[in-house]
Design a protein around this motif. Structure first.
Motif, PDB file in Angstrom:
ATOM      1  N   ALA A  40       5.719   5.713  -4.889  1.00 26.36           N
ATOM      2  CA  ALA A  40       5.368   5.422  -4.568  1.00 26.36           C
ATOM      3  C   ALA A  40       5.950   3.830  -4.065  1.00 26.36           C
ATOM      4  O   ALA A  40       5.914   3.705  -2.776  1.00 26.36           O
ATOM      5  N   THR A  42       7.799   3.048   0.151  1.00 21.93           N
ATOM      6  CA  THR A  42       7.076   1.415   0.252  1.00 21.93           C
ATOM      7  C   THR A  42       8.378   1.133   0.295  1.00 21.93           C
ATOM      8  O   THR A  42       8.617   0.037   1.152  1.00 21.93           O
ATOM      9  N   GLY A  44       1.418  -6.015   3.180  1.00 23.90           N
ATOM     10  CA  GLY A  44      -0.062  -5.266   2.123  1.00 23.90           C
ATOM     11  C   GLY A  44       0.063  -3.805   2.577  1.00 23.90           C
ATOM     12  O   GLY A  44       0.661  -2.710   1.814  1.00 23.90           O
ATOM     13  N   PHE A  45       0.842  -3.585   4.041  1.00 23.87           N
ATOM     14  CA  PHE A  45       1.094  -2.043   4.492  1.00 23.87           C
ATOM     15  C   PHE A  45       2.170  -0.930   4.404  1.00 23.87           C
ATOM     16  O   PHE A  45       1.740   0.355   3.811  1.00 23.87           O
ATOM     17  N   TRP A  97       3.093  -1.732   0.252  1.00 24.26           N
ATOM     18  CA  TRP A  97       2.388  -0.921  -0.873  1.00 24.26           C
ATOM     19  C   TRP A  97       1.316   0.394  -0.402  1.00 24.26           C
ATOM     20  O   TRP A  97       2.131   1.345  -1.089  1.00 24.26           O
ATOM     21  N   LEU A  98       0.853   0.371   0.758  1.00 26.32           N
ATOM     22  CA  LEU A  98      -0.619   1.234   0.156  1.00 26.32           C
ATOM     23  C   LEU A  98       0.327   2.375   1.152  1.00 26.32           C
ATOM     24  O   LEU A  98      -0.300   3.230   0.533  1.00 26.32           O
ATOM     25  N   SER A  99       1.170   2.736   1.902  1.00 23.97           N
ATOM     26  CA  SER A  99       1.726   3.636   2.963  1.00 23.97           C
ATOM     27  C   SER A  99       2.730   4.222   1.567  1.00 23.97           C
ATOM     28  O   SER A  99       2.471   5.768   1.263  1.00 23.97           O
ATOM     29  N   ALA A 126       1.628   4.118  -2.019  1.00 23.53           N
ATOM     30  CA  ALA A 126       1.016   4.063  -2.931  1.00 23.53           C
ATOM     31  C   ALA A 126      -0.127   5.898  -2.839  1.00 23.53           C
ATOM     32  O   ALA A 126      -0.001   7.022  -3.276  1.00 23.53           O
ATOM     33  N   GLY A 127      -0.381   5.457  -0.966  1.00 24.44           N
ATOM     34  CA  GLY A 127      -0.875   6.516  -0.552  1.00 24.44           C
ATOM     35  C   GLY A 127       0.169   7.824  -0.634  1.00 24.44           C
ATOM     36  O   GLY A 127      -0.633   8.770  -0.896  1.00 24.44           O
ATOM     37  N   ASN A 128       1.428   8.109  -0.412  1.00 26.24           N
ATOM     38  CA  ASN A 128       2.099   9.203  -0.355  1.00 26.24           C
ATOM     39  C   ASN A 128       2.053   9.849  -1.481  1.00 26.24           C
ATOM     40  O   ASN A 128       2.526  10.332  -1.871  1.00 26.24           O
TER      41      ASN A 128
END
Length: 311
Positions: free
Chosen positions: A106, A110, A146-147, A149-151, A153-155
């Motif tokens: 993550a 990020t 935010g994008f 961090w979210l990308s 976490a998604g990966n």
């Protein structure tokens, strides 16, 4: 006692640098010093950026996020590495390995996206100076951070889960110093060709796509500076972008060698040392690069020290 033996069998063995025992004591000292410098240096950047009002601009907001990523990124690897380097035990629990895999995945993803976001910020600062405040407004900065961090976490959720679900048939010997995808999938007792293709595609998206955006941003910056035909413009652009370019070169140069060709003989032979560089050394160098080359950060440090001395 049965439970203890059962749980011990579930532990992963991190071979790490045990094939070069003469290096382990040297590496222990080097990694410990590097980690302490990483923690202090990046914490200092976060502190200065949050205290000094002159640094409450997008460039330093993203730098704060990068410093936080570097602290967590390194911590997720180094504490276990130091434990394994110190003594004969080279194990990590299944839960610890899963946590390490998810967290490092993550945060690494990020950081890739954050570096691209910072390049876009520099593009706006150099190429759109009159509209910079309007373009890089607080709302957009929050969305971009935010994008990132979210990308990440998604990966981690996708790649980590797919990797952990692979059947290993009792194989638990990792030829690395931490749990990462390329090493974990090699433990599988099924055909991993599809997983290797997935890893390659994901690496292309999360490594090369941000890199392409970075190169596009700097291409526009170079074009804009050349069109002015001014030495001062070059100096100002280098002052704004120099630190970021140095960090990008260090980070992408090492991580690309490891993930784009995970099964090459080069990656297999030197992969551990490449990983050690970008996981441990690069986060140590980042705050040094940003403070030594950045007048605003040095000025903020000076103002805070001067204020403390007066108090």
């Amino acid at each position: 006692m049965g439970m203890t033996n059962s749980s011990a069998k579930e532990d992963f063995i991190l071979v790490g640098f045990s094939d070069q025992p003469q290096l382990e004591k040297i590496l222990f000292v080097a990694v410990l010093i590097s980690y302490l410098l990483t923690f202090v240096g990046n914490s200092l950047i976060i502190l200065v950026s949050s205290i000094d009002p002159k640094l409450k601009i997008p460039m330093y907001i993203f730098l704060t996020h990068l410093s936080l990523v570097d602290i967590c990124f390194t911590t997720s690897i180094v504490l276990q590495l130091l434990w394994n380097l110190k003594g004969p035990a080279k194990t990590i629990t299944s839960l610890g390995c899963a946590i390490q895999l998810y967290v490092s995945l993550a945060l690494g993803s990020t950081e890739c996206v954050l570096l691209a976001v910072m390049a876009f910020d520099h593009y706006a600062a150099v190429c759109r100076p009159l509209h910079y405040t309007a373009v890089m407004n607080p709302c957009l900065c929050q969305v971009l951070a935010g994008f990132a961090w979210l990308s990440g976490a998604g990966n981690a959720l996708i790649q980590g889960t797919v990797t952990l679900w692979l059947p290993r048939c009792g194989h638990r010997r990792l030829h690395h110093f931490f749990c990462e995808v390329p090493s974990m999938i090699k433990l599988a007792c099924v055909d991993i060709h599809a997983n290797e293709i997935q890893l390659l595609i994901t690496s292309l998206i999360l490594l090369l796509l941000p890199l392409a955006l970075i190169l596009m941003s700097y291409g526009h910056i170079v074009k804009a500076v050349i069109s002015t035909k001014s030495v001062q413009a070059w100096q100002k652009a280098m002052g704004t972008c120099g630190s970021h370019l140095t960090v990008i070169s260090l980070f992408y140069g090492s991580i690309t060698a490891n993930y784009i060709q995970p099964n090459s003989s080069y990656a297999h032979t030197y992969g551990k040392f490449i990983s050690l560089f970008y996981r441990v050394i690069t986060p140590t160098l980042n705050p040094l690069i940003y403070t030594l080359r950045n007048k605003e950060v040095k000025g903020a440090l000076g103002r805070i020290c001067h204020r403390d001395l007066r108090v």
